[in-house]
Design a protein around this motif. Structure first.
Motif, PDB file in Angstrom:
ATOM      1  N   LEU A 228       2.495 -23.899  -7.034  1.00  0.00           N
ATOM      2  CA  LEU A 228       1.250 -23.417  -6.457  1.00  0.00           C
ATOM      3  C   LEU A 228       1.015 -21.955  -6.822  1.00  0.00           C
ATOM      4  CD1 LEU A 228       1.615 -25.076  -2.951  1.00  0.00           C
ATOM      5  CD2 LEU A 228       0.108 -25.802  -4.808  1.00  0.00           C
ATOM      6  N   ARG A 229      -0.241 -21.593  -6.906  1.00  0.00           N
ATOM      7  CA  ARG A 229      -0.622 -20.235  -7.296  1.00  0.00           C
ATOM      8  C   ARG A 229      -0.622 -19.309  -6.076  1.00  0.00           C
ATOM      9  NH1 ARG A 229      -5.767 -18.282 -11.008  1.00  0.00           N
ATOM     10  NH2 ARG A 229      -5.402 -16.027 -10.764  1.00  0.00           N
ATOM     11  N   ILE A 230       0.036 -18.177  -6.191  1.00  0.00           N
ATOM     12  CA  ILE A 230      -0.110 -17.073  -5.253  1.00  0.00           C
ATOM     13  C   ILE A 230      -0.023 -15.788  -6.077  1.00  0.00           C
ATOM     14  CG2 ILE A 230       2.359 -17.209  -4.631  1.00  0.00           C
ATOM     15  CD1 ILE A 230       1.534 -15.890  -1.919  1.00  0.00           C
ATOM     16  N   ASP A 231      -1.063 -14.987  -6.001  1.00  0.00           N
ATOM     17  CA  ASP A 231      -1.167 -13.801  -6.851  1.00  0.00           C
ATOM     18  C   ASP A 231      -0.773 -12.516  -6.149  1.00  0.00           C
ATOM     19  OD1 ASP A 231      -2.687 -14.789  -9.436  1.00  0.00           O
ATOM     20  OD2 ASP A 231      -3.651 -15.738  -7.720  1.00  0.00           O
ATOM     21  N   GLY A 232      -0.880 -12.484  -4.832  1.00  0.00           N
ATOM     22  CA  GLY A 232      -0.652 -11.209  -4.180  1.00  0.00           C
ATOM     23  C   GLY A 232      -0.425 -11.319  -2.690  1.00  0.00           C
ATOM     24  N   VAL A 233      -0.011 -10.184  -2.141  1.00  0.00           N
ATOM     25  CA  VAL A 233       0.171 -10.025  -0.707  1.00  0.00           C
ATOM     26  C   VAL A 233      -0.772  -8.926  -0.240  1.00  0.00           C
ATOM     27  CG1 VAL A 233       1.746  -9.208   1.085  1.00  0.00           C
ATOM     28  CG2 VAL A 233       2.544 -10.843  -0.628  1.00  0.00           C
ATOM     29  N   GLY A 234      -1.553  -9.230   0.784  1.00  0.00           N
ATOM     30  CA  GLY A 234      -2.420  -8.233   1.382  1.00  0.00           C
ATOM     31  C   GLY A 234      -1.729  -7.586   2.566  1.00  0.00           C
ATOM     32  N   MET A 235      -1.483  -6.296   2.463  1.00  0.00           N
ATOM     33  CA  MET A 235      -0.929  -5.522   3.579  1.00  0.00           C
ATOM     34  C   MET A 235      -2.101  -4.893   4.319  1.00  0.00           C
ATOM     35  SD  MET A 235       2.369  -3.716   1.716  1.00  0.00           S
ATOM     36  CE  MET A 235       3.003  -3.044   3.267  1.00  0.00           C
ATOM     37  N   GLN A 236      -2.365  -5.392   5.513  1.00  0.00           N
ATOM     38  CA  GLN A 236      -3.584  -4.985   6.204  1.00  0.00           C
ATOM     39  C   GLN A 236      -3.638  -3.469   6.428  1.00  0.00           C
ATOM     40  OE1 GLN A 236      -4.388  -7.259   9.742  1.00  0.00           O
ATOM     41  NE2 GLN A 236      -4.264  -9.212   8.663  1.00  0.00           N
ATOM     42  N   GLY A 237      -2.569  -2.873   6.878  1.00  0.00           N
ATOM     43  CA  GLY A 237      -2.567  -1.424   7.034  1.00  0.00           C
ATOM     44  C   GLY A 237      -3.255  -0.917   8.274  1.00  0.00           C
ATOM     45  N   HIS A 238      -3.260  -1.669   9.379  1.00  0.00           N
ATOM     46  CA  HIS A 238      -3.752  -1.136  10.656  1.00  0.00           C
ATOM     47  C   HIS A 238      -2.643  -0.262  11.238  1.00  0.00           C
ATOM     48  CE1 HIS A 238      -7.259  -3.662  10.445  1.00  0.00           C
ATOM     49  NE2 HIS A 238      -6.506  -4.745  10.314  1.00  0.00           N
ATOM     50  N   LEU A 239      -2.777   1.046  11.061  1.00  0.00           N
ATOM     51  CA  LEU A 239      -1.656   1.959  11.297  1.00  0.00           C
ATOM     52  C   LEU A 239      -1.891   2.859  12.502  1.00  0.00           C
ATOM     53  CD1 LEU A 239      -1.181   3.082   7.577  1.00  0.00           C
ATOM     54  CD2 LEU A 239      -0.190   1.106   8.731  1.00  0.00           C
ATOM     55  N   ALA A 240      -0.820   3.481  12.945  1.00  0.00           N
ATOM     56  CA  ALA A 240      -0.878   4.486  14.006  1.00  0.00           C
ATOM     57  C   ALA A 240      -0.317   5.793  13.469  1.00  0.00           C
ATOM     58  CB  ALA A 240      -0.098   4.014  15.229  1.00  0.00           C
ATOM     59  N   MET A 241      -0.465   6.842  14.225  1.00  0.00           N
ATOM     60  CA  MET A 241       0.009   8.144  13.783  1.00  0.00           C
ATOM     61  C   MET A 241       1.534   8.213  13.730  1.00  0.00           C
ATOM     62  SD  MET A 241      -2.555  10.109  13.063  1.00  0.00           S
ATOM     63  CE  MET A 241      -1.946  11.795  13.217  1.00  0.00           C
ATOM     64  N   ASP A 242       2.199   7.399  14.529  1.00  0.00           N
ATOM     65  CA  ASP A 242       3.658   7.486  14.608  1.00  0.00           C
ATOM     66  C   ASP A 242       4.383   6.310  13.962  1.00  0.00           C
ATOM     67  OD1 ASP A 242       2.830   5.612  16.411  1.00  0.00           O
ATOM     68  OD2 ASP A 242       3.982   6.384  18.107  1.00  0.00           O
ATOM     69  N   GLY A 243       3.678   5.497  13.216  1.00  0.00           N
ATOM     70  CA  GLY A 243       4.360   4.392  12.564  1.00  0.00           C
ATOM     71  C   GLY A 243       3.406   3.522  11.770  1.00  0.00           C
ATOM     72  N   PRO A 244       3.917   2.918  10.713  1.00  0.00           N
ATOM     73  CA  PRO A 244       5.291   3.001  10.217  1.00  0.00           C
ATOM     74  C   PRO A 244       5.523   4.317   9.481  1.00  0.00           C
ATOM     75  CG  PRO A 244       3.965   1.777   8.673  1.00  0.00           C
ATOM     76  CD  PRO A 244       3.053   2.098   9.831  1.00  0.00           C
ATOM     77  N   THR A 245       6.768   4.586   9.148  1.00  0.00           N
ATOM     78  CA  THR A 245       7.047   5.740   8.312  1.00  0.00           C
ATOM     79  C   THR A 245       6.607   5.445   6.881  1.00  0.00           C
ATOM     80  OG1 THR A 245       9.261   5.017   7.660  1.00  0.00           O
ATOM     81  CG2 THR A 245       9.078   6.269   9.733  1.00  0.00           C
ATOM     82  N   ILE A 246       6.396   6.497   6.121  1.00  0.00           N
ATOM     83  CA  ILE A 246       6.040   6.322   4.715  1.00  0.00           C
ATOM     84  C   ILE A 246       7.143   5.557   3.991  1.00  0.00           C
ATOM     85  CG2 ILE A 246       5.552   7.516   2.550  1.00  0.00           C
ATOM     86  CD1 ILE A 246       3.283   7.682   4.593  1.00  0.00           C
ATOM     87  N   GLU A 247       8.377   5.819   4.354  1.00  0.00           N
ATOM     88  CA  GLU A 247       9.512   5.143   3.711  1.00  0.00           C
ATOM     89  C   GLU A 247       9.508   3.653   4.013  1.00  0.00           C
ATOM     90  OE1 GLU A 247       9.962   9.330   3.832  1.00  0.00           O
ATOM     91  OE2 GLU A 247       9.711   7.941   5.540  1.00  0.00           O
ATOM     92  N   GLU A 248       9.196   3.279   5.247  1.00  0.00           N
ATOM     93  CA  GLU A 248       9.127   1.864   5.607  1.00  0.00           C
ATOM     94  C   GLU A 248       8.007   1.166   4.842  1.00  0.00           C
ATOM     95  OE1 GLU A 248      10.668   1.761  10.247  1.00  0.00           O
ATOM     96  OE2 GLU A 248       8.633   2.469   9.814  1.00  0.00           O
ATOM     97  N   TYR A 249       6.878   1.818   4.757  1.00  0.00           N
ATOM     98  CA  TYR A 249       5.734   1.233   4.060  1.00  0.00           C
ATOM     99  C   TYR A 249       6.033   1.068   2.576  1.00  0.00           C
ATOM    100  CZ  TYR A 249       0.782   0.004   4.206  1.00  0.00           C
ATOM    101  OH  TYR A 249      -0.401  -0.693   4.188  1.00  0.00           O
ATOM    102  N   GLU A 250       6.643   2.082   2.001  1.00  0.00           N
ATOM    103  CA  GLU A 250       6.981   2.033   0.577  1.00  0.00           C
ATOM    104  C   GLU A 250       7.985   0.919   0.285  1.00  0.00           C
ATOM    105  OE1 GLU A 250       8.091   5.090  -3.015  1.00  0.00           O
ATOM    106  OE2 GLU A 250       8.856   5.551  -1.012  1.00  0.00           O
ATOM    107  N   LYS A 251       8.958   0.769   1.143  1.00  0.00           N
ATOM    108  CA  LYS A 251       9.975  -0.257   0.933  1.00  0.00           C
ATOM    109  C   LYS A 251       9.346  -1.647   0.897  1.00  0.00           C
ATOM    110  CE  LYS A 251      14.500  -1.738   2.708  1.00  0.00           C
ATOM    111  NZ  LYS A 251      15.534  -1.490   3.759  1.00  0.00           N
TER     112      LYS A 251
END
Length: 373
Positions: A228-251
């Motif tokens: 089956l075809r799957i091309d990508g993952v959408g990371m919604q990105g509804h964020l807060a000021m205190d999370g996630p960390t940039i490192e968590e998001y990058e990982k």
């Protein structure tokens, strides 16, 4: 549709009506779509007032700055097929026409989602839960009709939305209760059959939680093992000021890319307000009682909060640019602070400042380093 959802949509529409009567200032600097042209599409979700042109000031922002658009609500299953066989294509058609008229990348949101699926999907005429065979056919009919209508116009689809919880377990939605995990591959199969050229994505929030990352990566492999075809993952990105960390998001970005798919930031906003429960993520059914302590910035952000917000959003955009070989699109979930859904969620009546254009239709300061080079 829930009372909460009705309230949110009415509130957003009301704010948009106010916005459309306000004069838009002349925007200085390079357009965002030009600033990021060599890296990724930059997009926004369009609400009803924008699609119909009633919020003319926001439409001007969209035409100048964005080269990708998506429907905020009108292409979800409930609004587009409220009763079986009754499709409402007026708004989606207008959105598709707008995207084509302005050379914009149009993505489709969303085919299968527990939260705004019409009730008839899951019950028979007596109110009893339908069989797996009936639900499968209803999914197929819905996907074939919607995807087929926009074949060649919608470039990619959020096929399944928010099916996995933060710990990596499956959400016990009606789709899952009736079909188990099989509803996901079925949805991807039907979407591909309806438009073999369209990209197909899995979309979710809180996608940086390790358990969720693990299950999404596993799902990608399982779909491909079945051809089956799957091309990508959408990371919604509804964020807060205190999370996630940039490192968590990058990982998480790196993990999905290493699984062999593209990454899209699909619903980006970042609340500047205190959040009642960080585990809520973007669960639209969440609702908390209004307290003044949860709405501290009615008259605007203090300078210190504004600076902190701009610094953090700038760090996120720097991260997106760092990984622009993996990220194909960054889409904001709302054009301006005036009309963004976060003003009324998860606490009704709040004044928030979550997106990259302010209430005067101006780009926020962190964008200067990208648009004024």
């Amino acid at each position: 549709m829930s009372k909460l959802r009705n309230f949110l949509m009415a509130g957003v529409a009301g704010m948009a009506l106010v916005a459309c009567n306000a004069p838009a200032k002349v925007q200085s600097g390079m357009a965002l779509k030009e600033a990021f042209a060599d890296h990724f599409y930059i997009g926004t979700a369009m609400n009803t007032q924008e699609i119909t042109g009633k919020d003319s000031a926001s439409v001007e922002v969209i035409k100048k700055h964005f080269n990708a658009v998506v429907a905020e609500n009108c292409m979800k299953a409930g609004p587009i097929q409220p009763r079986e066989g009754e499709f409402r294509f007026d708004l989606p058609d207008q959105l598709a026409d707008f995207a084509e008229a302005h050379g914009m990348y149009l993505s489709g949101h969303v085919l299968i989602w527990h939260s705004q699926a019409p009730r008839w999907f899951f019950t028979d005429s007596l109110g009893n839960t339908v069989t797996p065979e009936v639900l499968t056919q209803r999914m197929k009919d819905h996907i074939y009709t919607v995807v087929g209508r926009y074949k060649g116009r919608v470039k990619g689809w959020d096929v399944v939305n928010e099916a996995i919880l933060e710990d990596g377990s499956w959400r016990k939605s009606k789709f899952y209760e009736i079909l188990g995990e099989e509803f996901v591959p079925l949805a991807f199969q039907f979407a591909h059959e309806a438009d073999p050229e369209a990209e197909l994505w899995y979309n979710d929030y809180n996608e940086w939680y390790p358990g969720k990352v693990e299950t999404v990566v596993k799902l990608i492999g399982q779909l491909r093992e079945r051809g089956l075809r799957i091309d990508g993952v959408g990371m919604q990105g509804h964020l807060a000021m205190d999370g996630p960390t940039i490192e968590e998001y990058e990982k998480a970005i790196v993990a999905y890319a290493n699984a062999g798919v593209k990454v899209m930031i699909t619903e980006l906003d970042m609340t500047a307000l205190p959040f009642p429960d960080p585990k809520v993520g973007a669960e639209v059914s969440a609702s908390f009682e209004y307290r003044e302590s949860l709405n501290p910035y009615v008259n605007g952000l203090p300078d210190s909060v504004s600076v902190a917000w701009n610094n953090r959003m700038g760090e996120l955009f720097d991260l997106f640019l760092k990984h622009s070989d993996k990220i194909t699109r960054v889409t904001l979930w709302g054009t301006t602070d005036r009309t963004c859904w976060k003003n009324n969620w998860p606490v009704r009546g709040r004044t928030d400042y979550p997106v990259i254009f302010d209430r005067q239709y101006q780009p926020k300061p962190f964008l200067d380093k990208y648009t004024k080079k």
